[in-house]
Motif scaffolding. Structure first.
Motif, PDB file in Angstrom:
ATOM      1  N   PHE A   1     -77.376  39.854  95.190  1.00  0.00           N
ATOM      2  CA  PHE A   1     -76.519  38.937  94.433  1.00  0.00           C
ATOM      3  C   PHE A   1     -75.061  39.220  94.783  1.00  0.00           C
ATOM      4  CE2 PHE A   1     -75.346  37.410  89.875  1.00  0.00           C
ATOM      5  CZ  PHE A   1     -74.794  36.254  90.400  1.00  0.00           C
ATOM      6  N   PHE A   2     -74.633  40.483  94.650  1.00  0.00           N
ATOM      7  CA  PHE A   2     -73.295  40.844  95.109  1.00  0.00           C
ATOM      8  C   PHE A   2     -73.228  42.341  95.366  1.00  0.00           C
ATOM      9  CE2 PHE A   2     -72.907  40.666  90.398  1.00  0.00           C
ATOM     10  CZ  PHE A   2     -72.494  41.963  90.122  1.00  0.00           C
ATOM     11  N   ALA A   3     -72.194  42.726  96.123  1.00  0.00           N
ATOM     12  CA  ALA A   3     -71.954  44.137  96.438  1.00  0.00           C
ATOM     13  C   ALA A   3     -70.460  44.349  96.568  1.00  0.00           C
ATOM     14  CB  ALA A   3     -72.661  44.522  97.738  1.00  0.00           C
ATOM     15  N   THR A   4     -70.016  45.569  96.259  1.00  0.00           N
ATOM     16  CA  THR A   4     -68.600  45.894  96.377  1.00  0.00           C
ATOM     17  C   THR A   4     -68.422  47.372  96.666  1.00  0.00           C
ATOM     18  OG1 THR A   4     -66.478  45.932  95.216  1.00  0.00           O
ATOM     19  CG2 THR A   4     -68.430  46.235  93.885  1.00  0.00           C
TER      20      THR A   4
ATOM     21  N   VAL B   1     -78.662  36.595  83.359  1.00  0.00           N
ATOM     22  CA  VAL B   1     -77.366  36.404  84.016  1.00  0.00           C
ATOM     23  C   VAL B   1     -76.736  35.129  83.463  1.00  0.00           C
ATOM     24  CG1 VAL B   1     -76.159  35.952  86.178  1.00  0.00           C
ATOM     25  CG2 VAL B   1     -78.053  37.581  86.142  1.00  0.00           C
ATOM     26  N   ILE B   2     -75.484  35.239  83.030  1.00  0.00           N
ATOM     27  CA  ILE B   2     -74.699  34.075  82.621  1.00  0.00           C
ATOM     28  C   ILE B   2     -73.574  33.932  83.633  1.00  0.00           C
ATOM     29  CG2 ILE B   2     -73.264  33.049  80.826  1.00  0.00           C
ATOM     30  CD1 ILE B   2     -74.749  34.792  78.787  1.00  0.00           C
ATOM     31  N   ARG B   3     -73.535  32.804  84.310  1.00  0.00           N
ATOM     32  CA  ARG B   3     -72.533  32.610  85.362  1.00  0.00           C
ATOM     33  C   ARG B   3     -71.735  31.342  85.109  1.00  0.00           C
ATOM     34  NH1 ARG B   3     -72.612  29.534  90.220  1.00  0.00           N
ATOM     35  NH2 ARG B   3     -70.866  30.120  91.550  1.00  0.00           N
ATOM     36  N   VAL B   4     -70.402  31.471  85.176  1.00  0.00           N
ATOM     37  CA  VAL B   4     -69.523  30.315  85.133  1.00  0.00           C
ATOM     38  C   VAL B   4     -69.130  29.980  86.566  1.00  0.00           C
ATOM     39  CG1 VAL B   4     -67.318  29.401  84.327  1.00  0.00           C
ATOM     40  CG2 VAL B   4     -68.657  30.901  82.840  1.00  0.00           C
ATOM     41  N   ASP B   5     -69.451  28.780  87.002  1.00  0.00           N
ATOM     42  CA  ASP B   5     -69.157  28.337  88.362  1.00  0.00           C
ATOM     43  C   ASP B   5     -67.658  28.065  88.495  1.00  0.00           C
ATOM     44  OD1 ASP B   5     -68.701  26.052  90.394  1.00  0.00           O
ATOM     45  OD2 ASP B   5     -70.715  26.741  90.893  1.00  0.00           O
ATOM     46  N   GLY B   6     -66.999  28.790  89.410  1.00  0.00           N
ATOM     47  CA  GLY B   6     -65.552  28.675  89.544  1.00  0.00           C
ATOM     48  C   GLY B   6     -65.090  27.287  89.934  1.00  0.00           C
TER      49      GLY B   6
ATOM     50  N   PRO C   1     -64.414  38.277  97.153  1.00  0.00           N
ATOM     51  CA  PRO C   1     -65.307  37.903  98.255  1.00  0.00           C
ATOM     52  C   PRO C   1     -64.647  37.858  99.621  1.00  0.00           C
ATOM     53  CG  PRO C   1     -65.672  36.487  96.357  1.00  0.00           C
ATOM     54  CD  PRO C   1     -64.453  37.295  96.053  1.00  0.00           C
ATOM     55  N   GLN C   2     -63.323  37.671  99.658  1.00  0.00           N
ATOM     56  CA  GLN C   2     -62.643  37.585 100.950  1.00  0.00           C
ATOM     57  C   GLN C   2     -62.306  38.952 101.535  1.00  0.00           C
ATOM     58  OE1 GLN C   2     -62.423  34.443 102.093  1.00  0.00           O
ATOM     59  NE2 GLN C   2     -63.394  33.905 100.151  1.00  0.00           N
ATOM     60  N   GLN C   3     -62.496  40.019 100.759  1.00  0.00           N
ATOM     61  CA  GLN C   3     -62.116  41.349 101.233  1.00  0.00           C
ATOM     62  C   GLN C   3     -63.293  42.061 101.887  1.00  0.00           C
ATOM     63  OE1 GLN C   3     -60.277  43.808  98.291  1.00  0.00           O
ATOM     64  NE2 GLN C   3     -58.598  42.384  97.896  1.00  0.00           N
TER      65      GLN C   3
ATOM     66  N   HIS D   1     -73.154  36.198  96.661  1.00  0.00           N
ATOM     67  CA  HIS D   1     -74.019  35.047  96.928  1.00  0.00           C
ATOM     68  C   HIS D   1     -74.245  34.301  95.617  1.00  0.00           C
ATOM     69  CE1 HIS D   1     -74.675  36.609 100.921  1.00  0.00           C
ATOM     70  NE2 HIS D   1     -75.146  37.740 100.433  1.00  0.00           N
ATOM     71  N   PRO D   2     -73.316  33.424  95.243  1.00  0.00           N
ATOM     72  CA  PRO D   2     -73.415  32.772  93.938  1.00  0.00           C
ATOM     73  C   PRO D   2     -74.625  31.871  93.773  1.00  0.00           C
ATOM     74  CG  PRO D   2     -71.649  31.806  95.258  1.00  0.00           C
ATOM     75  CD  PRO D   2     -72.118  33.018  95.986  1.00  0.00           C
TER      76      PRO D   2
END
Length: 529
Positions: A342-345, A361-366, A465-467, A473-474
């Motif tokens: 889903f994501f990594a940092t 999971v609760i996600r607000v779509d940007g 996400p740009q770094q 992966h939304p």
């Protein structure tokens, strides 16, 4: 105050389960309008004679708030009295501020917090601390040279070689309000005291992007707090030691000078941190207080800077800090297939070592959120609060909340506007930098928002996400079966509902794992579902 106004019986009703919220609503209103006992008013008059017309800060100081384990950060109000006018006007302003702080004990945010912590049946005596505001006059404006919050334990070590025991500061010019609150459009300077030159969340190509632009002051002429741009205040306060707190942006200054403008300053605190003993003084102060408390501490402070930069620090508050310590070592896989991620940092997370299975999971779509009207964006916050309240407990349904920009911003263009009571049952919250929409996470360490997360045991992640080192992966859980999706209430605005996805992920095995030593965090499926 309560007895004098005949409200004791109502307070007893408020302490019952059925009256906990219902009685508090009317009490909150009436507490702002009651009368102070005459003997107290006489003492206040004498105190005002002693202070003269120096500004005063009325601070809450409750029994539970100042105890160990429950810092109540930001739950009760503190009110600035600029303290100008006739003696009668100044007394009226002070009394109004006192009533406002008393009333905050019945605010919904404070009541939710007390219930969450199992404190609803405990008596909560509210005392007040009346402090002369530390600062100096610059014409019509009054402010300290700089101010901030400090914590003796740095739980947001964004690089593996930072020492958590060294402590951290959140530093601003002017009044310290911008250090304890997440202010829209502004960033406090975050200082790891062992390596004060290291900058978190700083884009090397735009060094001014995450710096402070506005400064909070007390306007003596208008008798009110006020916010000015740093560039506005600088020429109006020529003896303000801005050169110790900021650096001149020479390129930008050349451009503005060509148009007849003033020099452009970037508030970095680099001169203060690199050329004075400021960092060493604060680190020694934090270590001394932690040793005295035998517990990590959270402080608020102001600083007066001499012409040569020598700092004089005033400690204005100290209280125990609830910390999130690292758990046992967490084993992370070296690689994870993209379809299971889903994501990594690397870095940019808080809470120590984490190994948290997720149920929801609760996600607000940007993108969708950014297209909503201002009214609809506030409705998104209310919808998130609805789903939060529907959770029984964090342990029964550990939930990840992820969305664009800053959770809790009062400006919906910078993130979803919620109160902490709207997200207090989440296990993890994540803030995503939505570059196109201009919504960027704000390092909340040391703010009231941070304190809420720490005390409640909520893990925090910031995604860029740009770094390099960040992957996101939304659309990951949108590929799950429709039966996994939980619908919004039927009367929800269609566009608002479309911007918020709520998904049951128990069948996927999704979990959030972090290793504070490696500074790696993954939200992934350990095995194929």
């Amino acid at each position: 105050y309560l007895v004098h106004n005949g409200w004791w019986t109502r307070l007893m009703r408020q302490r019952t389960p059925e009256g906990y919220f219902a009685e508090a609503e009317t009490l909150h209103t009436d507490l702002r309008q009651g009368q102070l006992p005459e003997e107290v008013r006489l003492d206040l008059e004498r105190m005002l004679d002693h202070f003269g017309q120096y500004p005063i800060l009325v601070r809450s100081s409750s029994l539970l708030e100042d105890g160990f384990g429950n810092a109540f950060a930001g739950k009760y109000e503190s009110v600035f009295c600029v303290n100008q006018g006739s003696p009668e006007q100044r007394l009226a302003q002070l009394e109004a501020a006192i009533r406002q702080v008393f009333a905050s004990t019945m605010s919904n945010d404070a009541l939710v917090y007390r219930r969450q912590r199992g404190l609803e049946a405990r008596e909560e005596p509210m005392a007040l601390l009346l402090q002369r505001v530390s600062g100096r006059y610059h014409g019509r404006y009054y402010l300290p040279d700089c101010a901030g919050v400090g914590v003796s334990r740095n739980l947001f070590v964004w690089e593996p070689d930072l020492d958590p025991a060294a402590g951290m500061l959140r530093l601003v010019v002017g009044l310290g309000t911008r250090a304890v609150d997440r202010i829209e459009g502004d960033h406090a300077r975050v200082v790891a005291l062992d390596q004060p030159r290291r900058l978190p969340f700083r884009d090397a190509n735009d060094p001014g992007q995450f710096s402070q632009r506005d400064v909070d002051v007390l306007d003596i002429s208008d008798n009110r707090p006020r916010t000015l741009a740093v560039r506005e205040l600088a020429p109006l306060a020529p003896d303000w030691p801005l050169a110790w707190c900021a650096e001149l942006d020479r390129e930008a200054s050349e451009r503005t000078r060509a148009r007849g403008g003033a020099p452009v300053w970037r508030v970095t605190f680099a001169p203060l941190l690199e050329r004075t003993a400021f960092g060493a003084v604060l680190q020694r102060m934090l270590r001394t207080l932690e040793a005295a408390y035998a517990y990590p501490v959270d402080i608020e402070f102001t600083a007066h800077l001499a012409a040569d930069g020598t700092p004089t620090v005033s400690l204005v508050q100290c209280r125990p800090l609830q910390t999130l310590g690292p758990t046992q070592r967490v084993e992370l896989p070296e690689t994870v297939a993209e379809q299971r991620l889903f994501f990594a940092t690397r870095g940019h997370f808080m809470g120590g070592n984490i190994d948290q299975p997720l149920s929801r999971v609760i996600r607000v779509d940007g993108g969708r959120y950014g297209a909503l009207s201002r009214t609809q964006k506030f409705a998104v916050g209310r919808l998130v609060g609805h789903f939060n309240r529907a959770l029984a407990t964090r342990a029964e349904c550990p939930t990840l909340l992820i969305g664009p920009g800053r959770w809790g911003s009062s400006t919906p263009e910078l993130g979803v506007p919620i109160r902490f009571a709207d997200i207090n049952r989440m296990a993890v919250i994540a803030e995503v930098a939505e570059i196109g929409a201009g919504m960027t996470p704000d390092l909340s360490f040391g703010s009231h928002f941070f304190q809420d997360l720490v005390e409640s045991g909520i893990a925090y992640v910031a995604l860029f996400p740009q770094q390099p080192g960040h992957r996101y992966h939304p659309d990951w859980f949108e590929r799950l079966p429709a039966a996994s999706h939980i619908a919004a209430p039927a009367d929800t605005d269609a566009e608002v509902a479309a911007s918020v996805s709520v998904v049951d992920v128990r069948a996927t095995g999704l979990r959030l794992s972090a290793d504070v030593v490696q500074q790696r965090l993954l939200c992934y499926q350990p095995v194929e579902p």
